[in-house]
Structures are given as structure tokens and as C-alpha cells.
Write an enzyme that holds these catalytic residues in place. Structure first.
Site, PDB file in Angstrom:
ATOM      1  N   TYR A  11      -5.690  54.247  51.751  1.00  0.00           N
ATOM      2  CA  TYR A  11      -6.591  55.217  51.699  1.00  0.00           C
ATOM      3  C   TYR A  11      -6.258  56.352  51.189  1.00  0.00           C
ATOM      4  O   TYR A  11      -6.762  57.214  50.350  1.00  0.00           O
ATOM      5  CB  TYR A  11      -7.088  55.239  53.128  1.00  0.00           C
ATOM      6  CG  TYR A  11      -8.076  56.125  53.636  1.00  0.00           C
ATOM      7  CD1 TYR A  11      -9.070  56.494  52.732  1.00  0.00           C
ATOM      8  CD2 TYR A  11      -7.974  56.874  54.766  1.00  0.00           C
ATOM      9  CE1 TYR A  11      -9.921  57.514  53.229  1.00  0.00           C
ATOM     10  CE2 TYR A  11      -9.001  57.962  55.199  1.00  0.00           C
ATOM     11  CZ  TYR A  11     -10.104  58.172  54.241  1.00  0.00           C
ATOM     12  OH  TYR A  11     -10.942  58.994  54.873  1.00  0.00           O
ATOM     13  N   ASN A  32       2.648  47.001  48.230  1.00  0.00           N
ATOM     14  CA  ASN A  32       2.751  45.838  48.256  1.00  0.00           C
ATOM     15  C   ASN A  32       1.423  45.045  48.528  1.00  0.00           C
ATOM     16  O   ASN A  32       1.418  43.646  48.655  1.00  0.00           O
ATOM     17  CB  ASN A  32       3.853  45.304  49.431  1.00  0.00           C
ATOM     18  CG  ASN A  32       3.405  45.516  50.903  1.00  0.00           C
ATOM     19  OD1 ASN A  32       2.566  46.106  51.171  1.00  0.00           O
ATOM     20  ND2 ASN A  32       4.234  45.310  51.779  1.00  0.00           N
ATOM     21  N   ALA A  74       3.306  52.407  54.777  1.00  0.00           N
ATOM     22  CA  ALA A  74       3.534  52.405  56.223  1.00  0.00           C
ATOM     23  C   ALA A  74       2.582  51.551  56.888  1.00  0.00           C
ATOM     24  O   ALA A  74       1.250  51.516  56.359  1.00  0.00           O
ATOM     25  CB  ALA A  74       3.797  53.581  56.866  1.00  0.00           C
ATOM     26  N   TYR A 140       4.089  53.701  66.840  1.00  0.00           N
ATOM     27  CA  TYR A 140       3.934  54.064  65.468  1.00  0.00           C
ATOM     28  C   TYR A 140       4.236  55.613  65.366  1.00  0.00           C
ATOM     29  O   TYR A 140       5.024  55.919  64.148  1.00  0.00           O
ATOM     30  CB  TYR A 140       2.217  54.246  65.344  1.00  0.00           C
ATOM     31  CG  TYR A 140       1.909  54.992  64.223  1.00  0.00           C
ATOM     32  CD1 TYR A 140       2.257  54.905  62.752  1.00  0.00           C
ATOM     33  CD2 TYR A 140       0.717  56.002  64.397  1.00  0.00           C
ATOM     34  CE1 TYR A 140       1.844  55.810  61.598  1.00  0.00           C
ATOM     35  CE2 TYR A 140       0.556  56.885  63.179  1.00  0.00           C
ATOM     36  CZ  TYR A 140       0.781  56.652  62.128  1.00  0.00           C
ATOM     37  OH  TYR A 140       0.151  57.437  61.111  1.00  0.00           O
ATOM     38  N   ASN A 169      -6.785  63.775  61.748  1.00  0.00           N
ATOM     39  CA  ASN A 169      -7.539  62.448  61.463  1.00  0.00           C
ATOM     40  C   ASN A 169      -8.291  62.573  59.999  1.00  0.00           C
ATOM     41  O   ASN A 169      -9.042  63.213  59.676  1.00  0.00           O
ATOM     42  CB  ASN A 169      -8.844  62.555  62.468  1.00  0.00           C
ATOM     43  CG  ASN A 169      -8.087  62.000  63.807  1.00  0.00           C
ATOM     44  OD1 ASN A 169      -7.437  62.816  64.350  1.00  0.00           O
ATOM     45  ND2 ASN A 169      -8.740  60.812  64.332  1.00  0.00           N
ATOM     46  N   ARG A 280      -8.953  54.439  75.760  1.00  0.00           N
ATOM     47  CA  ARG A 280      -8.067  53.741  74.913  1.00  0.00           C
ATOM     48  C   ARG A 280      -6.465  54.043  75.139  1.00  0.00           C
ATOM     49  O   ARG A 280      -6.345  55.206  75.383  1.00  0.00           O
ATOM     50  CB  ARG A 280      -8.403  53.809  73.606  1.00  0.00           C
ATOM     51  CG  ARG A 280      -7.394  52.966  72.541  1.00  0.00           C
ATOM     52  CD  ARG A 280      -7.936  52.979  71.098  1.00  0.00           C
ATOM     53  NE  ARG A 280      -7.680  54.503  70.541  1.00  0.00           N
ATOM     54  CZ  ARG A 280      -8.163  54.872  69.411  1.00  0.00           C
ATOM     55  NH1 ARG A 280      -8.470  53.719  68.522  1.00  0.00           N
ATOM     56  NH2 ARG A 280      -8.030  55.858  68.930  1.00  0.00           N
TER      57      ARG A 280
HETATM   58  N1  UDP Z   1     -12.972  56.010  69.327  1.00  0.00           N
HETATM   59  C1  UDP Z   1     -13.897  55.585  69.902  1.00  0.00           C
HETATM   60  N2  UDP Z   1     -14.425  54.335  69.619  1.00  0.00           N
HETATM   61  C2  UDP Z   1     -13.935  53.780  68.626  1.00  0.00           C
HETATM   62  C3  UDP Z   1     -12.940  54.332  67.792  1.00  0.00           C
HETATM   63  C4  UDP Z   1     -12.177  55.409  68.137  1.00  0.00           C
HETATM   64  O1  UDP Z   1     -14.398  56.081  70.903  1.00  0.00           O
HETATM   65  O2  UDP Z   1     -14.482  52.574  68.282  1.00  0.00           O
HETATM   66  C5  UDP Z   1     -12.470  57.456  69.441  1.00  0.00           C
HETATM   67  C6  UDP Z   1     -11.052  57.630  69.694  1.00  0.00           C
HETATM   68  O3  UDP Z   1     -10.747  57.246  71.079  1.00  0.00           O
HETATM   69  C7  UDP Z   1     -10.415  58.673  69.448  1.00  0.00           C
HETATM   70  C8  UDP Z   1     -11.601  59.166  68.246  1.00  0.00           C
HETATM   71  O4  UDP Z   1     -12.405  58.347  68.481  1.00  0.00           O
HETATM   72  O5  UDP Z   1     -10.842  59.724  70.442  1.00  0.00           O
HETATM   73  C9  UDP Z   1     -11.005  59.127  66.819  1.00  0.00           C
HETATM   74  O6  UDP Z   1     -10.240  57.685  66.835  1.00  0.00           O
HETATM   75  P1  UDP Z   1      -9.762  56.949  65.583  1.00  0.00           P
HETATM   76  O7  UDP Z   1      -9.249  55.430  65.920  1.00  0.00           O
HETATM   77  O8  UDP Z   1     -10.653  57.310  64.510  1.00  0.00           O
HETATM   78  O9  UDP Z   1      -8.474  57.905  65.088  1.00  0.00           O
HETATM   79  P2  UDP Z   1      -7.048  58.176  66.028  1.00  0.00           P
HETATM   80  O10 UDP Z   1      -7.499  59.514  66.659  1.00  0.00           O
HETATM   81  O11 UDP Z   1      -6.848  57.248  66.877  1.00  0.00           O
HETATM   82  O12 UDP Z   1      -6.203  58.534  64.891  1.00  0.00           O
END
Ligand code: UDP
Length: 328
Positions: A11, A32, A74, A140, A169, A280
Site C-alpha cells: 500500500y 515477495n 514487513a 508488531y 494512520n 480491541r
Molecule cells: N476500528 C473500529 N472498528 C473496526 C476497525 C477499526 O472501531 O472495524 C477503530 C480502531 O479501534 C482504531 C481506529 O478504528 O481506534 C483505527 O483502526 P485501524 O485498524 O484502521 O488502524 P490502527 O489504529 O489499528 O493502526
């Protein structure tokens, strides 16, 4: 400059390749294709190969007379890294050591490395500056921090010039809709929200609405992928021997999950159906960058500052490539 871009079919890598070519650099891509897409780059500059394949790396560096490396290759999914940490350490850390050894054999001393705000863990103060203590909370982030340490030592011991760019992000797509984000499985908020808005997937699950933020959902700093590409080029062009330059890259402005869903509705014309789920694991409440150092050192600044504009480019990519690189 003659630049090798590892992970150039991914990306952020593919957007950087296009940007470098536009600015007159000569680019070779090494990927790869385990997660990248051959359709994201011109076949004439792509070598399919693994970071652990030293002979292939030597060959591509020597035949293309490579002068510098931008290293994206990565694995980058936090959740996956907590489930299978060993593949993250092998691919991200051991793979990078293999790349560094190949660079040394081929007398290449410049690298720009794709690092991450995940190296900070859960910061106590936002906006985050580069001096904020790095305490990653998942494998990670730890693999990325380990590579930063290795590069710091290469700069100190061998006068290499390295930059570790800690992105917040990454979001959006090339404004012409030609290349964009295509992960499998997709885990990122903006593409998932777009898919939910147009009824292509189930309602978006918001991961927690009980955070200490104004609307209870997590705040992130969404930075356009082309702005990241520009920072990589500038970091390489301005590299100083012996220096390991660490820079945050973000817009300095945070958006909550609810604000993203509102912006997706405004851009697509469709409300995003959602449900509220549990938090999460490993999600800090707010991550917002201070990019003052990048401005000072590179003259870099995000050009896409408005979240709606960023989402509009992701929407354009989705419309022209509804199934990602499979069709379009
Ligand atoms: N998020 C969410 N639902 C989803 C995916 C992401 O609420 O299905 C939230 C996640 O908890 C974070 C934000 O959106 O606060 C951005 O998440 P993403 O996975 O896009 O990027 P990250 O912050 O993990 O790099």
C-alpha cells in the site's frame, strides 16, 4: 538516485514508488508478493523475492547499481502479531538484518525505514513528539523498534545515513484512483466503513465507546498515503552520514471513530451502519502526531489536512476498483 524499494508492491510502498518516479528517481521494487500486488507496480521494475534470500538481494542491488534503500517490506497487523509473534520477528527483524547485510556487501549506506507510532505504545501525552518514550505494547511495534535500534547502531558504527519514519494512520489513495489500499483481510477503519456504507459488508463494529475521549471512541491521526510518500523521498534526499533521523508523520489533528463514520457518510452519501463492540486489545485511546520535527528537518508538511478529502480519495479508489486489484 537509484533506489531499491522493498515492499514496493504494498500500500504505502506502491504510492512511494510512483512518487519517486515522478520526481526523477530510478526505482527497483523488491517484494515477495505475499501481501503486495503485482498490479500495483510496473512489471518492468519488479523483482519477486524475499528479504531472507541473500543471493537474490545481492543480484538486484548489483545489477541495478542501487544507491539507497527504502524499506517497507514487513508484516503490519497488530492482532496477527500478538497471535503469531514468531513470524513477525522472523520477517520484520531477521528479514531486515538480511537486507542490511546485503546493503553492506553492496556498499549501500542509506536507508529510509518504515516505522510506526505503534513503537510508542500507550503515550501519556498527546500530541506525540519523537522524544516520547517508546514502549511498544505488541510484537508488531516491538519488531519496528528493534529495527530502529539496529539502524541507530549502523549509523554510529558505519556512518550510514538512516531515517525511521514513524507513521500514524496511513489513509486514502492516489487521487486519480489508479492505486490504493487492498489488504486481505481488511482490518482498517476507513475501507471497512466504506464497505459497510454501501452495503457490501456487515455493519461496522466500533471497538469500544467508553474511552476517555469526547465521544467515547478512539482518536487517530489519519495521514494521506501520498504525504507519506513525499516524506520518504525528502528523508532520502536530505540524509546526513552518521545520522539516524527519527520523525513522526501525521497531520497533527485527530479524528474519532464516530467522526470518521460521519465523514464517510458525507463523502459517499450513505450512512455507515454500525454496532458497538468491546474494546480491541492494545488500542490506545488517542494517538496524534506532532510533526514539527519533520517540518523543521525536511520542510515536510501534510498537504491533505482535511479528513473528508482523504476519505474522498479512498472512495474514488473503491469506486474504480470495487474488488481491489482483482478487477478494475
Ligand atoms: N476500528 C473500529 N472498528 C473496526 C476497525 C477499526 O472501531 O472495524 C477503530 C480502531 O479501534 C482504531 C481506529 O478504528 O481506534 C483505527 O483502526 P485501524 O485498524 O484502521 O488502524 P490502527 O489504529 O489499528 O493502526
Amino acid at each position: 538516485m537509484r533506489i531499491l524499494v522493498t515492499g514496493g508492491a504494498g500500500y504505502i510502498g506502491s504510492h512511494t514508488v510512483r512518487h519517486l518516479l515522478k520526481h526523477g528517481h530510478t526505482v527497483s521494487v523488491y517484494d515477495n508478493l505475499s501481501r503486495g500486488h503485482s498490479a500495483a507496480v510496473n512489471a518492468s521494475i519488479l523483482t519477486q523475492g524475499d528479504l531472507l534470500d541473500s543471493a537474490r538481494l545481492d543480484h538486484v542491488m548489483a545489477t541495478n547499481q542501487i544507491e539507497a534503500v527504502i524499506h517497507f517490506a514487513a508484516f503490519a497487523q497488530v492482532g496477527e502479531s500478538t497471535k503469531n509473534p514468531e513470524i513477525y520477528y522472523r520477517n520484520n527483524v531477521v528479514g531486515t538484518i538480511s537486507l542490511i547485510e546485503a546493503m553492506k556487501r553492496n556498499k549501500i549506506t542509506k536507508m529510509v525505514f518504515s516505522s510506526t507510532c505503534a513503537t510508542y505504545g500507550i503515550p501519556t501525552v498527546v500530541p506525540i513528539v519523537e522524544e516520547t518514550p517508546q514502549k511498544p505494547i505488541n510484537p508488531y511495534g516491538k519488531t519496528k523498534l528493534m529495527v530502529e535500534w539496529i539502524l541507530k547502531d549502523m549509523c554510529a558504527s558505519h556512518k550510514w545515513s538512516c531515517a525511521s519514519l514513524r507513521y500514524f494512520n496511513a489513509a486514502g489513495a492516489s487521487p486519480d484512483g489508479d492505486i490504493g489500499e487492498d489488504h486481505s483481510p481488511e482490518t482498517h477503519l476507513i475501507p471497512l466503513a466504506i464497505a459497510a456504507a454501501i452495503g457490501k459488508s456487515k455493519p461496522l463494529e466500533i471497538f469500544g465507546n467508553d474511552y476517555p475521549t469526547p465521544d467515547g471512541t478512539c482518536i487517530r491521526d489519519y495521514i494521506h498515503v501520498d504525504d507519506l510518500a513525499n516524506a520518504h523521498r525528502l528523508a532520502l534526499e536530505k540524509a546526513i552520514p552518521g545520522e539516524h533521523l527519527c520523525l513522526n508523520l501525521g497531520t497533527g489533528k485527530g479524528s474519532s471513530v464516530h467522526e470518521i463514520l460521519d465523514a464517510v457518510r458525507e463523502v459517499t452519501g450513505h450512512a455507515v451502519p454500525f454496532s458497538i463492540g468491546p474494546r480491541r486489545e492494545g488500542d490506545p485511546p488517542a494517538l496524534v502526531a506532532s510533526s514539527k520535527k519533520a517540518q523543521l528537518r525536511l520542510g515536510w508538511e501534510a498537504s491533505h489536512k482535511n479528513i473528508r478529502d482523504i476519505i474522498a480519495t479512498a472512495w474514488r479508489w473503491h469506486q474504480s476498483h470495487p474488488d481491489g486489484y482483482k478487477k478494475g
